[in-house]
Structure formats: structure tokens, C-alpha cells
Design an enzyme around this catalytic site. Sequence first.
Site, short mmCIF file in Angstrom:
data_model
loop_
_atom_site.label_atom_id
_atom_site.label_comp_id
_atom_site.label_asym_id
_atom_site.label_seq_id
_atom_site.Cartn_x
_atom_site.Cartn_y
_atom_site.Cartn_z
N ASN A 1 0.70 -1.18 -0.09
CA ASN A 1 -0.04 0.13 -0.08
C ASN A 1 0.79 1.31 -0.06
OD1 ASN A 1 -2.66 1.45 0.02
ND2 ASN A 1 -3.45 -0.22 0.45
N HIS B 1 2.51 3.13 1.81
CA HIS B 1 3.87 3.25 2.62
C HIS B 1 4.86 2.31 1.88
CE1 HIS B 1 7.02 2.63 5.57
NE2 HIS B 1 6.68 3.87 6.05
N CYS B 2 4.33 1.21 1.18
CA CYS B 2 5.34 0.39 0.28
C CYS B 2 5.60 0.96 -0.77
CB CYS B 2 4.49 -0.85 0.07
SG CYS B 2 3.87 -1.84 1.78
N ILE B 3 5.06 2.05 -1.31
CA ILE B 3 5.53 2.78 -2.68
C ILE B 3 6.13 3.87 -2.52
CG2 ILE B 3 3.49 1.44 -3.90
CD1 ILE B 3 2.14 4.22 -4.15
#
Length: 378
Positions: A358, A360-362
Site C-alpha cells: 500500500n 507506505h510500500c510505494i
Amino acid sequence: MALLRTLPTADGFTMPAEFATHSATVLIWPVRPGSWGRDPSVAQRAFLDVIREIAKEEDVHLLAGAEDAAAARAAVADLPRITVHEIESDDAWARDVGPTFVTDGRTLRGISWRFNAWGGTVDGLYANWDKDDAVAAALCEALGVDCYDAGDFVLEGGSIHVDGEGTLLTTEACLLSAGRNPNLTREQIEQKLADYLGIRKVLWLPRGIYLDETNEHVDNVCAFTAPGEVVLAWTDNKADPQYPLSKACLDYLNGVTDAAGRKLKVRLLPIPDHPILCTEADCAAYDFAPGEDMREPGDRLAGSYANFYIANSAVLVPQFGGENAASDARALAILREAFPTRRVIGIDARAILLGGGNIHCITQQVPATDKHGGMSAL
């Protein structure tokens, strides 16, 4: 750009908290068919929603391969403060494959960890990850910052959170997994984190989000919102398979102190009211490469509101809509209490979740410094 073999802490460099001031944020343009589908336009629109909010207050470095750079530039042409870098990658998880940035307060440097697709030959999610493993050093080269080489130590940015005051959050499920650093003890892993990030204490949450295919990254379950304060993904439903995972984390957090000796203030951040499932249409849109982890209709996705990103004056929070409208609103309210001086903004992020992570991951923050070591672009 120099490739450094010394240790950041010995050189006076540490990792600031995400809620410290940034000079920029890094993202990667999403195109992988096994993550974003044969037509990635829906995911790209979600990425652009994230980029648009960040670019209101800080620079954005957007990475794209040579075949996709023109399309990426066209997509952001009407936005300010965006630089597109032609850097190849296997997917779009900037948090995990980009450099972790450290600073001595004046100069910025990056760290290149070893990346092996969340588990290598043991339980990695795709068969080839050479491009992803090269992203960190390539971006440091493009930005003109020196880069520490962490050797064979496997780490993804989503597996850690720091408070900027000596404390690091991670999960046992991830950092002690067999596919990462099986030859290192817990104590040796802690020493690596101390040497490279300048932390003094590791808090080992036992678990993460149910069915999180990263071996339960901490950034999907728990995050610092301020020194001594965290939010924890939670459910009151004891029949939900997430309940025992979150309960184990809460029990742990209630029994530890941070590096400064503080008891932690824990805010419970409920997960979506209804599990988010991969539909038949979702699954039909993917085009998986050989050796790539596949999804099936009915698979539960690792949906969590804890996977938010803290920008300079805003917090960007996943929203899932539909039957989860009430939990979407509840998450925003809880995070507004946790971040009273920032705008808390919901982003329709189901398309990002379908890729496996999501907001934060990108994203990957670039800390602000008094001087940027020649980084005029920042």
C-alpha cells in the site's frame, strides 16, 4: 558517487524518523503485469493521487525503466517538483528496493541493502530480482549521494520503522524468516541494524498482518507516529485470524520500553471492517511471469490502514471504499488524533493493495539536511 564500505554509525550517520522533515520522496512507476495487471492504468492513477499530494510540499523522484519513462513523464507533466529518472526495476516497491537514507545533519547518504524479492529461493515472490537489487545504488548515483554497501545483509525498507531517537520496530516473522539472513542470530541482526541505522534498541513484534506475503512487514501492522507513540493494526473480532496476531503484538508493546526508557503509548487502528478479497475479475487481469507468486479468486488481501505515509505536512492513508466506508472514516479520525499538526488525507488505495502492498510500500522518504552534498535537485 562513492560506494562506501565503512559503517554509517561510525561515520556519524543515522536514520531519521519518517515524521522528521523530508527534502523529497521516491516512487517507482508501476507497470509489472503480475502486480498491476495487463492494463496498469488504474494502479497508475492511484500512484498519481499519492504523488500529487506529496508534490504539494516536497520534491518527488519518480523512477521508470527506459521503455516506460516517456509515459511516466507525460503522466506527471502537469505536476510541479517531479523528476523522472530512467532507472530499471522489476516492480514498483520503492520502500523495499530503494536506498534507506541516513544523515549526519549536514550531508545525505544512502544504504544499499541486499534485496531478494522477500525471501529469495525459500519463499520469494518472483524468480528474478536483479534489477530491483540494483535500484538503491543506481538512485544514489543519479542523486549524487554516496552509498553504503551493506554486503549480503538482506533487508527491505518496509520491514523497519524508526523513531529517530534510537528505537527500531520490526517483526520476528519477517526479519527472522528463513529466506533473509538465516546464518545470523537475532543479536547479530540487531548489531547490523545498529551499525547501519544508528539505533540502540530493537522492538521485536512477534507478528504482522494476516497473509501479508512479505513475511509480515512491520509497516503494515505498526508505525511510530511520534517518539514514544505508535499505532497498531487491530480487530476486536476474536474470530478474525488477525486477532491473535494483533493481540500478541499488543501484549508485547505493553510490556516493553523504547530506547529512551519510555513506555509506549499505543493507539489501536482497526483493520477494515470487511476483509478485502481478490475477485475473479481482479485475478483475470494479472499476467504472471514464471516463478511469480500468483493470486486466486477469494484470496484475502493484507489490507491495513497502518500502511500510511507521513509527508511533510500530510499523512496519506489507504482507503478501500464500499462496505469499508465506515472503517475508512474511523481510521482517518484516529490518525488525525495521532497527527494533530498534519493534514490527514484518504487515498483510494485498493488498486495499490491488489499489487501486494500500500501507500507506505510505494514511497521512500529522503530526509532534509542542512546541505545536500551537491544534491541541487533536492
